[in-house]
Design an enzyme around this catalytic site. Sequence first.
Site, mmCIF file in Angstrom:
data_model
loop_
_atom_site.group_PDB
_atom_site.id
_atom_site.type_symbol
_atom_site.label_atom_id
_atom_site.label_comp_id
_atom_site.label_asym_id
_atom_site.label_seq_id
_atom_site.Cartn_x
_atom_site.Cartn_y
_atom_site.Cartn_z
ATOM 1 N N THR A 39 67.926 45.552 74.093
ATOM 2 C CA THR A 39 69.092 45.619 73.206
ATOM 3 C C THR A 39 70.027 46.759 73.568
ATOM 4 O O THR A 39 71.241 46.670 73.345
ATOM 5 C CB THR A 39 68.611 45.750 71.748
ATOM 6 O OG1 THR A 39 67.917 44.562 71.410
ATOM 7 C CG2 THR A 39 69.767 45.931 70.779
ATOM 8 N N TYR A 52 73.264 38.574 69.115
ATOM 9 C CA TYR A 52 73.645 39.208 70.380
ATOM 10 C C TYR A 52 72.684 38.757 71.463
ATOM 11 O O TYR A 52 71.640 38.171 71.180
ATOM 12 C CB TYR A 52 73.608 40.735 70.266
ATOM 13 C CG TYR A 52 72.215 41.301 70.096
ATOM 14 C CD1 TYR A 52 71.606 41.334 68.847
ATOM 15 C CD2 TYR A 52 71.499 41.762 71.196
ATOM 16 C CE1 TYR A 52 70.323 41.814 68.701
ATOM 17 C CE2 TYR A 52 70.204 42.250 71.048
ATOM 18 C CZ TYR A 52 69.626 42.273 69.801
ATOM 19 O OH TYR A 52 68.356 42.740 69.651
ATOM 20 N N SER A 85 62.824 42.462 76.329
ATOM 21 C CA SER A 85 61.445 42.893 76.584
ATOM 22 C C SER A 85 60.409 41.895 76.096
ATOM 23 O O SER A 85 59.232 42.003 76.451
ATOM 24 C CB SER A 85 61.198 44.279 75.991
ATOM 25 O OG SER A 85 61.003 44.236 74.603
ATOM 26 N N THR A 118 62.977 47.104 72.723
ATOM 27 C CA THR A 118 62.043 47.745 71.790
ATOM 28 C C THR A 118 60.844 46.859 71.444
ATOM 29 O O THR A 118 59.812 47.369 71.011
ATOM 30 C CB THR A 118 62.771 48.113 70.479
ATOM 31 O OG1 THR A 118 63.336 46.934 69.911
ATOM 32 C CG2 THR A 118 63.849 49.147 70.729
ATOM 33 N N ASP A 119 60.993 45.539 71.638
ATOM 34 C CA ASP A 119 59.949 44.637 71.140
ATOM 35 C C ASP A 119 58.581 44.904 71.765
ATOM 36 O O ASP A 119 57.551 44.797 71.088
ATOM 37 C CB ASP A 119 60.349 43.178 71.383
ATOM 38 C CG ASP A 119 61.438 42.721 70.424
ATOM 39 O OD1 ASP A 119 61.769 43.479 69.487
ATOM 40 O OD2 ASP A 119 61.964 41.600 70.604
ATOM 41 N N LYS A 191 55.953 49.807 67.240
ATOM 42 C CA LYS A 191 57.189 49.393 66.569
ATOM 43 C C LYS A 191 56.818 48.961 65.156
ATOM 44 O O LYS A 191 55.984 48.065 64.971
ATOM 45 C CB LYS A 191 57.861 48.245 67.333
ATOM 46 C CG LYS A 191 59.210 47.864 66.756
ATOM 47 C CD LYS A 191 59.963 46.848 67.616
ATOM 48 C CE LYS A 191 61.334 46.567 67.006
ATOM 49 N NZ LYS A 191 62.099 45.578 67.781
ATOM 50 N N GLU A 312 31.000 46.503 59.193
ATOM 51 C CA GLU A 312 30.546 45.258 58.554
ATOM 52 C C GLU A 312 30.043 44.251 59.575
ATOM 53 O O GLU A 312 29.349 43.299 59.244
ATOM 54 C CB GLU A 312 31.695 44.648 57.739
ATOM 55 C CG GLU A 312 31.984 45.407 56.456
ATOM 56 C CD GLU A 312 33.063 44.708 55.643
ATOM 57 O OE1 GLU A 312 32.818 43.609 55.128
ATOM 58 O OE2 GLU A 312 34.169 45.284 55.541
#
Length: 355
Positions: A39, A52, A85, A118-119, A191, A312
Site C-alpha cells: 500500500t 486502491y 504482500s 502490511t498484510d 498486524k 489440556e
Amino acid sequence: MIRLSRGILLAATCALAPAPAWAAAPFKPDVFIAATGGTIAGAQANVEQHGYTAGELGVASLIAAVPQLTDIANVTGEQVMNIPSQDMDDAAWLTLAKRLETLERSDAVTGIVVTHGTDTMEETSFFVALTVDTPKPIVFTGAMRPATAIGADGPANLYDAVAVAGSTLTRACGTVVVFNDQIHSARYVYKTDTTRPDAFTSVDRGPVGAVDTGHPVVFDGCAGSAFRQPMVPIAGISALPKVDILYAYAGMGRDLIDHAVLAGAKGIVMAGVGDGNVTEAALAGLRDASAKGVVVVRSTRVVAGFTMRNAEVDDDKDRFVASAELKPSKARILLKLALLKPSSLAEIQADFDTW
Ligand code: SIN
C-alpha cells in the site's frame, strides 16, 4: 590598527586553509531501500474512496515523495519486486532474503529499509530475521493508506525507517518493523488492525523502541530483539516445505486436516481455540497426521498469550509440538525452516522454545 591587521591576517588564513575537522559536513549514513510493493506504493483512482491498487508506484517515486530523506541519509534504492504482500510466497521470500544478505555484506551500505505491504509484513520480516545475518539493521516499513490518500502515512513511516536504519543506536536490533512511531522486533510483531495507521502490535512484549520525527529511542539496548546468528542461513535454502495453517472453531470436524495431509503438507500449524485446543474429531485427525510423519504444531487463534505444552492436550503422547509464544503466521515460518534439517520432534520443540 594592529588589531585590524591581525583580523585581516586571520581572515586570509581561514580562507586559504582546508576546513578544520570540526567544520566537516555532518556524517550521513548510506541507507539502501529495497522496495517490494504494498500500500505504501499504492494509488487510488479517487482519493475520496477507499478503493486502491497496491504496488503501483516504483521506489524512485517513494524516495521523491520525501525529499527530507536526503537531510538524514544518502539514500539509494532498488525495486526488488512490486506486489501486494498477500502475494508473497516462498519464492518471493527467497529472492528478497538473498538480496538482503548481499546488501548486508556491502561496504557501501550502513543500513537497509524494506518497503512492504502490511498484510504479511509479520511473516516476511520474521523469515528474514531467521535467515539473514544482520550486523546492520534491516527495517521493514509500509503504509496503511495509499500514497495518494489524504493523510497518507507512508512518507512519515519511510522517513522514520530510514532514520532507524542509519542510526548507530539500532545496531543490536536485527530485523525490525518501524510503523506509526514505534520500533517492533520482527520476532514479536503482528498486524492487529485491518485499516488504521496504528496497525502493528508486539502483543506479548510491547515495542523495542520508539521514533519521533526521525529520532529513534531504543529500549534496553534492544535486548532480545535480534538473533545472534540466523537459524538457517539463506545461502543454503533453495526451496521450502509445504506447511498449512488450519483455523479451529466450535464443532470443527477432521476433514480439513485429512485434506491437508492428502495434499502433501509436511507440517500443520493448528490455530487452536484458547491454549491451542481443538474438538475430539479434529484431535483424532491431528493424531493420524502425526502418525503419518506430518509435524503438527499447536498454536492459538487468540491474539495474545503463549500456547503451553502438555496443558489440556497431552503433547508427549500425541507427538505434537507447542508453539510457545509464536502465533500461527510466525509458527508456520519457523516450522518450514525447522523441517529443512533432519530433526526429532524434541528438537523442533526446542526450536520453538528458542527462536
Ligand atoms: C499489502 O499488504 O500489500 C496490502 C495492504 C497494505 O500494504 O497495507
